[in-house]
Design a protein around this motif. Sequence first.
Motif, PDB file in Angstrom:
ATOM      1  N   PRO A 103       0.800  -1.230   0.000  1.00 23.90           N
ATOM      2  CA  PRO A 103       0.000   0.000   0.000  1.00 23.90           C
ATOM      3  C   PRO A 103       0.836   1.286   0.000  1.00 23.90           C
ATOM      4  N   GLY A 104       2.106   1.183  -0.395  1.00 23.15           N
ATOM      5  CA  GLY A 104       2.950   2.360  -0.353  1.00 23.15           C
ATOM      6  C   GLY A 104       3.357   2.713   1.061  1.00 23.15           C
ATOM      7  N   LEU A 105       3.724   3.983   1.261  1.00 27.11           N
ATOM      8  CA  LEU A 105       4.100   4.534   2.559  1.00 27.11           C
ATOM      9  C   LEU A 105       5.398   3.931   3.103  1.00 27.11           C
ATOM     10  N   GLY A 106       6.196   3.336   2.207  1.00 26.73           N
ATOM     11  CA  GLY A 106       7.503   2.865   2.611  1.00 26.73           C
ATOM     12  C   GLY A 106       8.579   3.875   2.261  1.00 26.73           C
ATOM     13  N   TRP A 107       9.820   3.441   2.363  1.00 19.40           N
ATOM     14  CA  TRP A 107      10.965   4.282   2.038  1.00 19.40           C
ATOM     15  C   TRP A 107      11.927   3.522   1.133  1.00 19.40           C
ATOM     16  N   GLY A 108      12.570   4.249   0.227  1.00 13.89           N
ATOM     17  CA  GLY A 108      13.726   3.757  -0.493  1.00 13.89           C
ATOM     18  C   GLY A 108      14.963   4.419   0.079  1.00 13.89           C
ATOM     19  N   LEU A 109      16.094   4.192  -0.550  1.00 14.09           N
ATOM     20  CA  LEU A 109      17.330   4.780  -0.040  1.00 14.09           C
ATOM     21  C   LEU A 109      17.277   6.306  -0.060  1.00 14.09           C
ATOM     22  N   GLY A 110      16.588   6.876  -1.034  1.00 14.11           N
ATOM     23  CA  GLY A 110      16.448   8.319  -1.114  1.00 14.11           C
ATOM     24  C   GLY A 110      15.059   8.698  -1.579  1.00 14.11           C
ATOM     25  N   PRO A 111      14.695   9.971  -1.532  1.00 12.27           N
ATOM     26  CA  PRO A 111      13.375  10.423  -1.965  1.00 12.27           C
ATOM     27  C   PRO A 111      13.100  10.025  -3.415  1.00 12.27           C
ATOM     28  N   GLY A 112      11.894   9.537  -3.661  1.00 13.25           N
ATOM     29  CA  GLY A 112      11.498   9.187  -5.013  1.00 13.25           C
ATOM     30  C   GLY A 112      11.922   7.807  -5.456  1.00 13.25           C
ATOM     31  N   LEU A 113      12.721   7.112  -4.652  1.00  9.03           N
ATOM     32  CA  LEU A 113      13.134   5.757  -5.003  1.00  9.03           C
ATOM     33  C   LEU A 113      12.116   4.755  -4.470  1.00  9.03           C
ATOM     34  N   GLY A 114      12.008   3.620  -5.133  1.00 10.27           N
ATOM     35  CA  GLY A 114      11.029   2.615  -4.740  1.00 10.27           C
ATOM     36  C   GLY A 114      11.250   2.115  -3.318  1.00 10.27           C
ATOM     37  N   SER A 115      10.157   1.763  -2.655  1.00  8.37           N
ATOM     38  CA  SER A 115      10.236   1.302  -1.273  1.00  8.37           C
ATOM     39  C   SER A 115      10.910  -0.065  -1.201  1.00  8.37           C
ATOM     40  N   ASP A 116      11.752  -0.240  -0.209  1.00  8.08           N
ATOM     41  CA  ASP A 116      12.377  -1.539   0.027  1.00  8.08           C
ATOM     42  C   ASP A 116      12.281  -1.869   1.509  1.00  8.08           C
ATOM     43  N   ALA A 117      12.477  -3.134   1.837  1.00  2.52           N
ATOM     44  CA  ALA A 117      12.261  -3.605   3.202  1.00  2.52           C
ATOM     45  C   ALA A 117      13.260  -3.007   4.183  1.00  2.52           C
ATOM     46  N   ILE A 118      14.521  -2.920   3.789  1.00  5.42           N
ATOM     47  CA  ILE A 118      15.539  -2.464   4.740  1.00  5.42           C
ATOM     48  C   ILE A 118      15.353  -0.991   5.073  1.00  5.42           C
ATOM     49  N   ASP A 119      15.208  -0.133   4.067  1.00  7.56           N
ATOM     50  CA  ASP A 119      15.056   1.295   4.351  1.00  7.56           C
ATOM     51  C   ASP A 119      13.734   1.591   5.042  1.00  7.56           C
ATOM     52  N   THR A 120      12.678   0.860   4.689  1.00  7.01           N
ATOM     53  CA  THR A 120      11.395   1.062   5.372  1.00  7.01           C
ATOM     54  C   THR A 120      11.508   0.641   6.831  1.00  7.01           C
ATOM     55  N   ALA A 121      12.155  -0.494   7.078  1.00  9.21           N
ATOM     56  CA  ALA A 121      12.320  -0.951   8.459  1.00  9.21           C
ATOM     57  C   ALA A 121      13.145   0.040   9.272  1.00  9.21           C
ATOM     58  N   LEU A 122      14.239   0.519   8.703  1.00  3.46           N
ATOM     59  CA  LEU A 122      15.090   1.468   9.429  1.00  3.46           C
ATOM     60  C   LEU A 122      14.361   2.775   9.709  1.00  3.46           C
ATOM     61  N   ALA A 123      13.685   3.316   8.701  1.00  2.74           N
ATOM     62  CA  ALA A 123      13.011   4.610   8.875  1.00  2.74           C
ATOM     63  C   ALA A 123      11.884   4.506   9.888  1.00  2.74           C
ATOM     64  N   LEU A 124      11.074   3.465   9.788  1.00 10.28           N
ATOM     65  CA  LEU A 124       9.968   3.305  10.733  1.00 10.28           C
ATOM     66  C   LEU A 124      10.498   3.116  12.142  1.00 10.28           C
ATOM     67  N   ARG A 125      11.530   2.290  12.289  1.00  9.98           N
ATOM     68  CA  ARG A 125      12.092   2.073  13.626  1.00  9.98           C
ATOM     69  C   ARG A 125      12.655   3.364  14.200  1.00  9.98           C
ATOM     70  N   ALA A 126      13.310   4.165  13.374  1.00  3.66           N
ATOM     71  CA  ALA A 126      13.854   5.431  13.846  1.00  3.66           C
ATOM     72  C   ALA A 126      12.760   6.369  14.343  1.00  3.66           C
ATOM     73  N   LEU A 127      11.667   6.449  13.615  1.00  3.52           N
ATOM     74  CA  LEU A 127      10.565   7.321  14.022  1.00  3.52           C
ATOM     75  C   LEU A 127       9.945   6.852  15.336  1.00  3.52           C
ATOM     76  N   LEU A 128       9.824   5.539  15.507  1.00  2.00           N
ATOM     77  CA  LEU A 128       9.266   5.013  16.748  1.00  2.00           C
ATOM     78  C   LEU A 128      10.217   5.244  17.920  1.00  2.00           C
ATOM     79  N   VAL A 129      11.502   4.960  17.724  1.00  2.00           N
ATOM     80  CA  VAL A 129      12.488   5.175  18.782  1.00  2.00           C
ATOM     81  C   VAL A 129      12.564   6.651  19.161  1.00  2.00           C
ATOM     82  N   SER A 130      12.279   7.517  18.192  1.00  2.00           N
ATOM     83  CA  SER A 130      12.329   8.969  18.428  1.00  2.00           C
ATOM     84  C   SER A 130      11.076   9.501  19.097  1.00  2.00           C
ATOM     85  N   GLY A 131      10.122   8.621  19.377  1.00  2.00           N
ATOM     86  CA  GLY A 131       8.964   9.027  20.168  1.00  2.00           C
ATOM     87  C   GLY A 131       7.670   9.217  19.418  1.00  2.00           C
ATOM     88  N   HIS A 132       7.647   8.944  18.119  1.00  2.00           N
ATOM     89  CA  HIS A 132       6.392   9.055  17.372  1.00  2.00           C
ATOM     90  C   HIS A 132       5.580   7.763  17.560  1.00  2.00           C
TER      91      HIS A 132
END
Length: 361
Positions: A103-132
């Motif tokens: 459903p989208g809402l993932g992350w690639g290595l940079g803006p506009g790049l296709g979503s991948d599991a590693i960058d999505t996992a890292l970005a989501l984990r960072a946002l959660l660890v940061s208090g969101h």
Amino acid sequence: MVAAALSYLGISQTDGTWGAGAAAVRRETHTIVDTLAGFGAQDFVEFELAVRAVEQFESRNHDDAARKAMVLARGGRDPTAECDRLLSGQNLQIEDPGDPEYPGLGWGLGPGLGSDAIDTALALRALLVSGHPLGLGLDGAVVAPNPGTTTYTFEFPAGATDFEMRVSAQTGALKYTFLPPGGVEQSLTNPAGNVPITVPLDPGFPGTWTLRVQNLAGVDVTYSLAVGFTDTSGLDSFRLAGAADFLVRHQNGDGGWGIQPGAASRLLATYEVMRTLAVCGRDNYRPWMEDGATWLRGRQNSDGGFSSAPDDSNLNETAMALDGIRLADPADLVPAAMSWLTERQQVIGSWNDDPFLTALA
């Protein structure tokens, strides 16, 4: 074992960092700070020196921004700038279920790049660890026949607004019951196929909420739902729930995750996703984590170690697989793998006299 390893990490630090070369310094310093925090070593002088060094790093991509945000958050610094960078680079929601990145809402290595599991996992984990706060995001969850019930918990922060549940798929009749902390339960019985639906929830009870999903049919019922809100920073938590949805939706049939949606399962990708699902809530994501642990166990060799290639046990992948399995089931000590690692620790406390491998192990 642990004390000697922590001591080795301390004496191997140079100018607040670890590693040689710009890329290695970033990767190794981020990883070692994460390990020190995991062992409660934030009062080590080396921890503080490393956080100060990371503050000076310029993030080149989403991978850097996510890792830097986690270091800053764990070091008591403000990760807002890195979180804002991640949020601005998050891919858009995709409405077409036939799209390979739905459903989208993932992350690639940079803006506009296709979503991948590693960058999505890292970005989501960072946002959660940061208090969101996450809310709850489930795709393809299954509840067994009547009277089967599955229970989830999630945090609803004080001051948040626009609190609701969205159900996007449901193959049989279900009863949804919300239990707020100190409030009156709110229930809804929803027949099969009555989707999508949006259910407003009472925002007057911040704290830990419980959701019970009860099967009213005579067969397994599969459902997809998200619970979210707008937090006090203005962030729509459905964006984070959608990222978690992206991760669970793109788990492969064998239980692992590939780097790209539909790609063959890889040990690193599987490990990073499992780390993030554990932060999202191990109990809420138990079925996906258990399947991931099963895939990881299939990478174990006869000598007790792990590797992507058969019979090629190595420190890096053994440490990741062991940690991933224990994230899914803390009671599983994986004794053969523990023995394999313990036997390879050197007298000085390290593995291979390598700070990065030592932090992983």
